[in-house]
Design a protein around this motif. Structure first.
Motif, PDB file in Angstrom:
ATOM      1  N   HIS A  46     -15.058  19.592  20.376  1.00 13.69           N
ATOM      2  CA  HIS A  46     -15.316  18.687  19.256  1.00 13.69           C
ATOM      3  C   HIS A  46     -14.330  17.518  19.282  1.00 13.69           C
ATOM      4  O   HIS A  46     -13.118  17.698  19.422  1.00 13.69           O
ATOM      5  N   THR A  47     -14.843  16.332  19.142  1.00 16.76           N
ATOM      6  CA  THR A  47     -14.013  15.121  19.109  1.00 16.76           C
ATOM      7  C   THR A  47     -14.353  14.322  17.858  1.00 16.76           C
ATOM      8  O   THR A  47     -15.443  14.436  17.303  1.00 16.76           O
ATOM      9  N   MET A  48     -13.407  13.489  17.425  1.00 22.08           N
ATOM     10  CA  MET A  48     -13.634  12.637  16.266  1.00 22.08           C
ATOM     11  C   MET A  48     -13.870  11.205  16.748  1.00 22.08           C
ATOM     12  O   MET A  48     -13.088  10.679  17.554  1.00 22.08           O
ATOM     13  N   ARG A  49     -14.922  10.615  16.272  1.00 19.68           N
ATOM     14  CA  ARG A  49     -15.285   9.263  16.696  1.00 19.68           C
ATOM     15  C   ARG A  49     -15.419   8.338  15.490  1.00 19.68           C
ATOM     16  O   ARG A  49     -15.883   8.761  14.423  1.00 19.68           O
ATOM     17  N   ILE A  50     -15.016   7.124  15.666  1.00 15.69           N
ATOM     18  CA  ILE A  50     -15.236   6.083  14.659  1.00 15.69           C
ATOM     19  C   ILE A  50     -15.283   4.748  15.392  1.00 15.69           C
ATOM     20  O   ILE A  50     -14.518   4.524  16.338  1.00 15.69           O
ATOM     21  N   TRP A  51     -16.192   3.884  14.988  1.00 18.84           N
ATOM     22  CA  TRP A  51     -16.258   2.574  15.622  1.00 18.84           C
ATOM     23  C   TRP A  51     -15.123   1.706  15.096  1.00 18.84           C
ATOM     24  O   TRP A  51     -14.669   1.869  13.963  1.00 18.84           O
ATOM     25  N   VAL A  52     -14.702   0.796  15.928  1.00 15.63           N
ATOM     26  CA  VAL A  52     -13.460   0.059  15.650  1.00 15.63           C
ATOM     27  C   VAL A  52     -13.563  -0.837  14.410  1.00 15.63           C
ATOM     28  O   VAL A  52     -14.645  -1.259  13.998  1.00 15.63           O
ATOM     29  N   TYR A  53     -12.391  -1.110  13.866  1.00 14.50           N
ATOM     30  CA  TYR A  53     -12.275  -2.128  12.821  1.00 14.50           C
ATOM     31  C   TYR A  53     -12.420  -3.496  13.469  1.00 14.50           C
ATOM     32  O   TYR A  53     -12.052  -3.710  14.630  1.00 14.50           O
ATOM     33  N   ASN A  54     -12.944  -4.426  12.698  1.00 11.07           N
ATOM     34  CA  ASN A  54     -13.112  -5.782  13.209  1.00 11.07           C
ATOM     35  C   ASN A  54     -11.862  -6.605  12.873  1.00 11.07           C
ATOM     36  O   ASN A  54     -11.532  -6.795  11.700  1.00 11.07           O
ATOM     37  N   SER A  55     -11.191  -7.071  13.894  1.00  8.46           N
ATOM     38  CA  SER A  55      -9.953  -7.814  13.683  1.00  8.46           C
ATOM     39  C   SER A  55     -10.203  -9.260  13.255  1.00  8.46           C
ATOM     40  O   SER A  55      -9.267 -10.044  13.117  1.00  8.46           O
ATOM     41  N   GLY A  56     -11.475  -9.587  13.022  1.00 11.01           N
ATOM     42  CA  GLY A  56     -11.810 -10.931  12.550  1.00 11.01           C
ATOM     43  C   GLY A  56     -12.025 -11.009  11.053  1.00 11.01           C
ATOM     44  O   GLY A  56     -12.254 -12.087  10.501  1.00 11.01           O
ATOM     45  N   PHE A  57     -11.918  -9.837  10.362  1.00  8.17           N
ATOM     46  CA  PHE A  57     -12.027  -9.851   8.913  1.00  8.17           C
ATOM     47  C   PHE A  57     -11.364  -8.600   8.354  1.00  8.17           C
ATOM     48  O   PHE A  57     -11.914  -7.498   8.424  1.00  8.17           O
ATOM     49  N   PHE A  58     -10.152  -8.766   7.840  1.00 10.82           N
ATOM     50  CA  PHE A  58      -9.447  -7.642   7.231  1.00 10.82           C
ATOM     51  C   PHE A  58      -8.487  -8.157   6.163  1.00 10.82           C
ATOM     52  O   PHE A  58      -8.000  -9.278   6.226  1.00 10.82           O
ATOM     53  N   PHE A  59      -8.243  -7.305   5.178  1.00  6.29           N
ATOM     54  CA  PHE A  59      -7.318  -7.594   4.091  1.00  6.29           C
ATOM     55  C   PHE A  59      -6.032  -6.829   4.363  1.00  6.29           C
ATOM     56  O   PHE A  59      -6.057  -5.612   4.564  1.00  6.29           O
ATOM     57  N   ILE A  60      -4.918  -7.535   4.387  1.00  2.00           N
ATOM     58  CA  ILE A  60      -3.647  -6.910   4.723  1.00  2.00           C
ATOM     59  C   ILE A  60      -2.618  -7.224   3.642  1.00  2.00           C
ATOM     60  O   ILE A  60      -2.424  -8.380   3.280  1.00  2.00           O
ATOM     61  N   ARG A  61      -1.987  -6.158   3.129  1.00  2.00           N
ATOM     62  CA  ARG A  61      -1.010  -6.299   2.061  1.00  2.00           C
ATOM     63  C   ARG A  61       0.388  -6.500   2.647  1.00  2.00           C
ATOM     64  O   ARG A  61       0.669  -6.075   3.776  1.00  2.00           O
ATOM     65  N   PRO A  62       1.297  -7.135   1.877  1.00  2.00           N
ATOM     66  CA  PRO A  62       2.650  -7.408   2.385  1.00  2.00           C
ATOM     67  C   PRO A  62       3.566  -6.188   2.299  1.00  2.00           C
ATOM     68  O   PRO A  62       4.448  -6.098   1.442  1.00  2.00           O
ATOM     69  N   THR A  63       3.352  -5.238   3.195  1.00  2.00           N
ATOM     70  CA  THR A  63       4.149  -4.009   3.221  1.00  2.00           C
ATOM     71  C   THR A  63       4.842  -3.873   4.571  1.00  2.00           C
ATOM     72  O   THR A  63       4.507  -4.568   5.540  1.00  2.00           O
ATOM     73  N   ILE A  64       5.807  -2.963   4.628  1.00  2.00           N
ATOM     74  CA  ILE A  64       6.514  -2.722   5.891  1.00  2.00           C
ATOM     75  C   ILE A  64       5.560  -2.251   6.993  1.00  2.00           C
ATOM     76  O   ILE A  64       5.592  -2.779   8.115  1.00  2.00           O
ATOM     77  N   PRO A  65       4.663  -1.276   6.744  1.00  2.00           N
ATOM     78  CA  PRO A  65       3.734  -0.880   7.805  1.00  2.00           C
ATOM     79  C   PRO A  65       2.831  -2.029   8.262  1.00  2.00           C
ATOM     80  O   PRO A  65       2.496  -2.127   9.446  1.00  2.00           O
ATOM     81  N   SER A  66       2.431  -2.906   7.332  1.00  2.00           N
ATOM     82  CA  SER A  66       1.576  -4.040   7.701  1.00  2.00           C
ATOM     83  C   SER A  66       2.306  -4.990   8.635  1.00  2.00           C
ATOM     84  O   SER A  66       1.757  -5.450   9.646  1.00  2.00           O
ATOM     85  N   ILE A  67       3.557  -5.293   8.302  1.00  2.00           N
ATOM     86  CA  ILE A  67       4.348  -6.196   9.150  1.00  2.00           C
ATOM     87  C   ILE A  67       4.620  -5.542  10.503  1.00  2.00           C
ATOM     88  O   ILE A  67       4.578  -6.197  11.552  1.00  2.00           O
ATOM     89  N   GLU A  68       4.871  -4.237  10.489  1.00  2.00           N
ATOM     90  CA  GLU A  68       5.070  -3.525  11.751  1.00  2.00           C
ATOM     91  C   GLU A  68       3.811  -3.586  12.612  1.00  2.00           C
ATOM     92  O   GLU A  68       3.886  -3.749  13.840  1.00  2.00           O
ATOM     93  N   LEU A  69       2.656  -3.473  11.979  1.00  2.00           N
ATOM     94  CA  LEU A  69       1.386  -3.571  12.718  1.00  2.00           C
ATOM     95  C   LEU A  69       1.272  -4.928  13.400  1.00  2.00           C
ATOM     96  O   LEU A  69       0.943  -5.015  14.602  1.00  2.00           O
ATOM     97  N   LEU A  70       1.534  -5.992  12.656  1.00  2.00           N
ATOM     98  CA  LEU A  70       1.463  -7.343  13.236  1.00  2.00           C
ATOM     99  C   LEU A  70       2.438  -7.488  14.394  1.00  2.00           C
ATOM    100  O   LEU A  70       2.101  -8.069  15.439  1.00  2.00           O
ATOM    101  N   ASP A  71       3.644  -6.980  14.219  1.00  2.00           N
ATOM    102  CA  ASP A  71       4.662  -7.081  15.273  1.00  2.00           C
ATOM    103  C   ASP A  71       4.240  -6.314  16.529  1.00  2.00           C
ATOM    104  O   ASP A  71       4.405  -6.790  17.651  1.00  2.00           O
TER     105      ASP A  71
END
Length: 428
Positions: free
Chosen positions: A299-324
């Motif tokens: 058994h595997t878990m599948r999900i289609w990717v998020y679209n990096s052309g439209f997303f809402f990102i909050r000003p948090t440490i994990p968000s900034i780490e993601l961008l970096d």
């Protein structure tokens, strides 16, 4: 005769004495008049010496003062430069300290923000904390941008899009749809002078970054993927300034205000490339390996990717780490696709040799935040679904973007029911 000569000589001597006395008296009067304090006045001599010495000291002091002034000016300039450098170092260290303090213990931060600790409740009532606190805003990161955002943003939120001259026509359709809906809080990051002037001439809020050789070269002439990769570096400043960003590509039509449809409970809320409940929200995919016999099914878990052309990102440490993380990988792996890297960093768990990103994420409703596969393959063919009014339509699955964008406007805005009919499900 002898007596007479003696008397005469004595008379002559007496006359000379008288004359000498008279001359002495007259000379004394003249001297007394001319030198009332005497010919050799010690006080006058001392005073003259003091005056001369004072004059010398004044001249000497004047020279010394001029040289000293020059030295002081030089020292002031040197100290001013050192002070500026120290201020910069203090600012950098303060920023690092803030980031370190905010990132060292997220659980403790959530405790401080959300309240006192609690015991676990009864079965079925326990809910984990998933909303990370926002960072402390730092206007010193980019004072010019901070002033622009203060005017443009609504409740510290705004739509942001990057554009160069290669996407000018799509950009016009994009911001026309935003104006039509009445969304006030949006901003175009112009990657060249022509787009900056184009936005200004159309009363579109625009921001052109200060010169940056690395970004400017790609920004002026880069294609869609190259420009898309820049956003992860550019958006960091927005988050550091304390603003939540709804990042948008320009191949998107706005039909409603997206800020009325956000949950804001995660670090990242993103539209999906999935086209149904399974692909959009995840499913259990069973892998069959007959050679394993009894254990052939994995058994595997599948999900289609998020679209990096439209997303809402909050000003948090994990968000900034993601961008970096994404920006760093794209810089080191120039042939990588930004959307693939974005999803890998967001979803891959921690494992030996790798520290996963501890970020909360939410998938947007794929019928409200609709990709063009959903629209052209499913929605337009279903009588009930055709009545839906999505928040946005993203023409991400099809290369003939401009034509399809205009067709979307005709269908949803102008009510032309056959506007989508000429186009195939996929690309030609």
């Amino acid at each position: 005769m002898a007596v007479g000569r003696r008397d005469k000589a004595a008379s002559f001597r007496g006359s000379r004495i008288v004359v000498a006395i008279v001359i002495g008296v007259l000379l004394g009067c003249v001297i007394a008049f001319l030198f009332p304090y005497g010919l050799f006045n010690p006080a006058a001599s001392v005073q003259n010496r003091r005056i001369g010495k004072t004059n010398f000291q004044i001249g000497s002091s004047s020279c010394e003062s001029s040289e000293r002034s020059k030295m002081l000016k030089s020292e002031i300039v040197s100290l001013s430069e050192k002070n500026s450098e120290l201020k910069k170092q203090v600012r950098d260290l303060t920023e690092r300290l803030q980031l370190a303090e905010q990132g060292k213990d997220q659980a403790q931060k959530q405790f401080l923000v959300l309240g006192e600790q609690h015991k676990a409740g009864p079965f079925g009532t326990v809910k984990a904390l998933r909303t990370n606190p926002a960072v402390v805003p730092d206007d010193s990161v980019n004072p010019r941008l901070a002033k622009i955002l203060e005017k443009v943003a609504v409740r510290k939120e705004l739509i942001v899009a990057l554009a160069n001259s290669n996407v000018k026509e799509m950009l016009e359709v994009w911001f026309s749809s935003i104006k039509r809906v009445g969304i006030p809080n949006y901003l175009v990051i112009a990657l060249d002078d022509h787009i900056e002037e184009f936005c200004k001439s159309n009363n579109v809020p625009v921001y052109k970054r200060d010169p940056d050789a690395g970004i400017d070269a790609v920004g002026r002439s880069g294609g869609n993927h190259a420009v898309s990769g820049l956003k992860f570096r550019i958006l960091r400043e927005f988050l550091q300034l304390g603003y939540s960003v709804l990042l948008s590509d320009v191949d998107i039509i706005y039909l409603q205000n997206p800020f009325n449809h956000l949950y804001r409970d995660s670090d990242v809320e993103s539209m999906t490339d999935g086209h149904n409940n399974m692909t959009a929200y995840g499913y259990n995919d069973v892998f069959d390996e007959p050679a394993m016999g009894w254990a052939r099914y994995a058994h595997t878990m599948r999900i289609w990717v998020y679209n990096s052309g439209f997303f809402f990102i909050r000003p948090t440490i994990p968000s900034i780490e993601l961008l970096d993380r994404v920006a760093d990988r794209l810089a080191k792996q120039p042939n990588s696709w930004d959307q693939a890297v974005f999803n890998e960093e967001l979803f891959f768990p921690s494992h030996p040799g790798y520290e996963g990103l501890h970020a909360a994420k939410r998938t947007m409703d794929f019928y409200m935040f609709m990709n063009s596969k959903v629209l052209f393959k499913t929605v337009r063919k279903d009588a009930k679904l055709k009545k839906l009014k999505p928040v946005i339509v993203h023409v991400n699955y099809h290369p003939d973007k401009l034509r399809r964008m205009k067709a979307v406007v005709e269908f949803f805005v102008n009510g032309k029911q056959d506007a989508l009919d000429p186009y195939p499900d996929g690309s030609e």
